[in-house]
Scaffold this motif. Sequence first.
Motif, PDB file in Angstrom:
ATOM      1  N   GLY A   8       0.777  -1.236   0.000  1.00 40.95           N
ATOM      2  CA  GLY A   8       0.000   0.000   0.000  1.00 40.95           C
ATOM      3  C   GLY A   8       0.806   1.283   0.000  1.00 40.95           C
ATOM      4  O   GLY A   8       0.235   2.367  -0.095  1.00 40.95           O
ATOM      5  N   GLY A   9       2.112   1.164   0.104  1.00 42.55           N
ATOM      6  CA  GLY A   9       2.932   2.362   0.088  1.00 42.55           C
ATOM      7  C   GLY A   9       2.963   2.989  -1.296  1.00 42.55           C
ATOM      8  O   GLY A   9       2.477   2.415  -2.270  1.00 42.55           O
ATOM      9  N   GLY A  10       3.543   4.183  -1.365  1.00 44.34           N
ATOM     10  CA  GLY A  10       3.642   4.837  -2.652  1.00 44.34           C
ATOM     11  C   GLY A  10       4.056   6.283  -2.519  1.00 44.34           C
ATOM     12  O   GLY A  10       4.431   6.738  -1.432  1.00 44.34           O
ATOM     13  N   LEU A  11       3.976   6.991  -3.641  1.00 48.38           N
ATOM     14  CA  LEU A  11       4.309   8.412  -3.694  1.00 48.38           C
ATOM     15  C   LEU A  11       3.021   9.217  -3.726  1.00 48.38           C
ATOM     16  O   LEU A  11       2.181   9.004  -4.611  1.00 48.38           O
ATOM     17  N   VAL A  12       2.868  10.118  -2.771  1.00 48.36           N
ATOM     18  CA  VAL A  12       1.681  10.960  -2.697  1.00 48.36           C
ATOM     19  C   VAL A  12       2.099  12.392  -2.430  1.00 48.36           C
ATOM     20  O   VAL A  12       3.253  12.669  -2.100  1.00 48.36           O
ATOM     21  N   GLN A  13       1.130  13.279  -2.554  1.00 50.75           N
ATOM     22  CA  GLN A  13       1.378  14.680  -2.238  1.00 50.75           C
ATOM     23  C   GLN A  13       0.933  14.973  -0.806  1.00 50.75           C
ATOM     24  O   GLN A  13       0.095  14.256  -0.241  1.00 50.75           O
ATOM     25  N   ALA A  14       1.472  16.018  -0.260  1.00 43.68           N
ATOM     26  CA  ALA A  14       1.074  16.436   1.086  1.00 43.68           C
ATOM     27  C   ALA A  14      -0.437  16.672   1.112  1.00 43.68           C
ATOM     28  O   ALA A  14      -0.997  17.265   0.194  1.00 43.68           O
ATOM     29  N   GLY A  15      -1.065  16.150   2.165  1.00 44.69           N
ATOM     30  CA  GLY A  15      -2.503  16.266   2.302  1.00 44.69           C
ATOM     31  C   GLY A  15      -3.265  15.066   1.788  1.00 44.69           C
ATOM     32  O   GLY A  15      -4.456  14.920   2.065  1.00 44.69           O
ATOM     33  N   ASP A  16      -2.579  14.203   1.045  1.00 38.00           N
ATOM     34  CA  ASP A  16      -3.228  13.012   0.489  1.00 38.00           C
ATOM     35  C   ASP A  16      -3.396  11.922   1.542  1.00 38.00           C
ATOM     36  O   ASP A  16      -2.953  12.052   2.686  1.00 38.00           O
ATOM     37  N   PHE A  37       5.469   0.671  12.594  1.00 42.17           N
ATOM     38  CA  PHE A  37       6.635   1.500  12.866  1.00 42.17           C
ATOM     39  C   PHE A  37       7.065   2.143  11.553  1.00 42.17           C
ATOM     40  O   PHE A  37       6.640   1.720  10.474  1.00 42.17           O
ATOM     41  N   ARG A  38       7.933   3.135  11.660  1.00 39.25           N
ATOM     42  CA  ARG A  38       8.484   3.732  10.446  1.00 39.25           C
ATOM     43  C   ARG A  38       9.937   4.138  10.693  1.00 39.25           C
ATOM     44  O   ARG A  38      10.332   4.378  11.829  1.00 39.25           O
ATOM     45  N   GLN A  39      10.665   4.175   9.613  1.00 40.70           N
ATOM     46  CA  GLN A  39      12.064   4.563   9.710  1.00 40.70           C
ATOM     47  C   GLN A  39      12.432   5.404   8.504  1.00 40.70           C
ATOM     48  O   GLN A  39      12.341   4.949   7.359  1.00 40.70           O
ATOM     49  N   ALA A  91       7.154  10.752   5.520  1.00 48.54           N
ATOM     50  CA  ALA A  91       7.861   9.914   4.563  1.00 48.54           C
ATOM     51  C   ALA A  91       8.850   8.999   5.278  1.00 48.54           C
ATOM     52  O   ALA A  91       9.646   9.457   6.109  1.00 48.54           O
ATOM     53  N   ALA A  92       8.774   7.720   4.971  1.00 47.85           N
ATOM     54  CA  ALA A  92       9.626   6.723   5.625  1.00 47.85           C
ATOM     55  C   ALA A  92       9.299   5.356   5.044  1.00 47.85           C
ATOM     56  O   ALA A  92       8.346   5.205   4.274  1.00 47.85           O
ATOM     57  N   TRP A 118       8.633  -9.154  12.026  1.00 49.44           N
ATOM     58  CA  TRP A 118       8.616  -7.928  11.226  1.00 49.44           C
ATOM     59  C   TRP A 118       8.385  -8.243   9.762  1.00 49.44           C
ATOM     60  O   TRP A 118       8.820  -9.281   9.254  1.00 49.44           O
ATOM     61  N   GLY A 119       7.717  -7.306   9.099  1.00 49.40           N
ATOM     62  CA  GLY A 119       7.599  -7.392   7.654  1.00 49.40           C
ATOM     63  C   GLY A 119       8.811  -6.752   6.994  1.00 49.40           C
ATOM     64  O   GLY A 119       9.719  -6.257   7.667  1.00 49.40           O
ATOM     65  N   GLN A 120       8.794  -6.747   5.676  1.00 49.89           N
ATOM     66  CA  GLN A 120       9.939  -6.238   4.923  1.00 49.89           C
ATOM     67  C   GLN A 120       9.870  -4.724   4.720  1.00 49.89           C
ATOM     68  O   GLN A 120      10.854  -4.110   4.322  1.00 49.89           O
ATOM     69  N   GLY A 121       8.720  -4.145   5.002  1.00 54.54           N
ATOM     70  CA  GLY A 121       8.570  -2.700   4.891  1.00 54.54           C
ATOM     71  C   GLY A 121       7.974  -2.266   3.566  1.00 54.54           C
ATOM     72  O   GLY A 121       8.103  -2.957   2.547  1.00 54.54           O
ATOM     73  N   THR A 122       7.336  -1.106   3.597  1.00 60.54           N
ATOM     74  CA  THR A 122       6.782  -0.515   2.382  1.00 60.54           C
ATOM     75  C   THR A 122       7.088   0.987   2.417  1.00 60.54           C
ATOM     76  O   THR A 122       6.934   1.643   3.443  1.00 60.54           O
ATOM     77  N   GLN A 123       7.540   1.508   1.294  1.00 60.75           N
ATOM     78  CA  GLN A 123       8.004   2.888   1.228  1.00 60.75           C
ATOM     79  C   GLN A 123       6.831   3.843   1.065  1.00 60.75           C
ATOM     80  O   GLN A 123       5.959   3.644   0.202  1.00 60.75           O
TER      81      GLN A 123
END
Length: 128
Positions: A8-16, A37-39, A91-92, A118-123
Amino acid sequence: QVQLVESGGGLVQAGDTLRLSCAASGRTFSNYNMGWFRQAPGKEREFVAGSPWRGENTLYADSVKGRFTISRDNAKNTVYLQMNSLKPEDAAVYYCAADGPKYFSSVVQTRPTSYDYWGQGTQVTVSS
């Protein structure tokens, strides 16, 4: 063993808005406290939100309170993180984690070392 896979991760704009999912397999999902968690680059992994295995005492980091919502569907072995009003500082790489199995305490822990799987993470990238 519990296997966790985020999506479900991805590139979005602020406010999205974004909705992350974490699918679990293996042991009984319903007996685990679940956390997000986020890093960010150059920073330590930080707690974002947690869902207890029983009850509704979810926990949020102050930085996301009122904007993010954690939920879980035990029938689908899935935990979600609904992220609204995203900011560039959100962003993380976002990680799903499982703490358990639990049989008594449902207190959500905020330290990464408290989580066993832990999962592998999503950007998640947020542009201003």
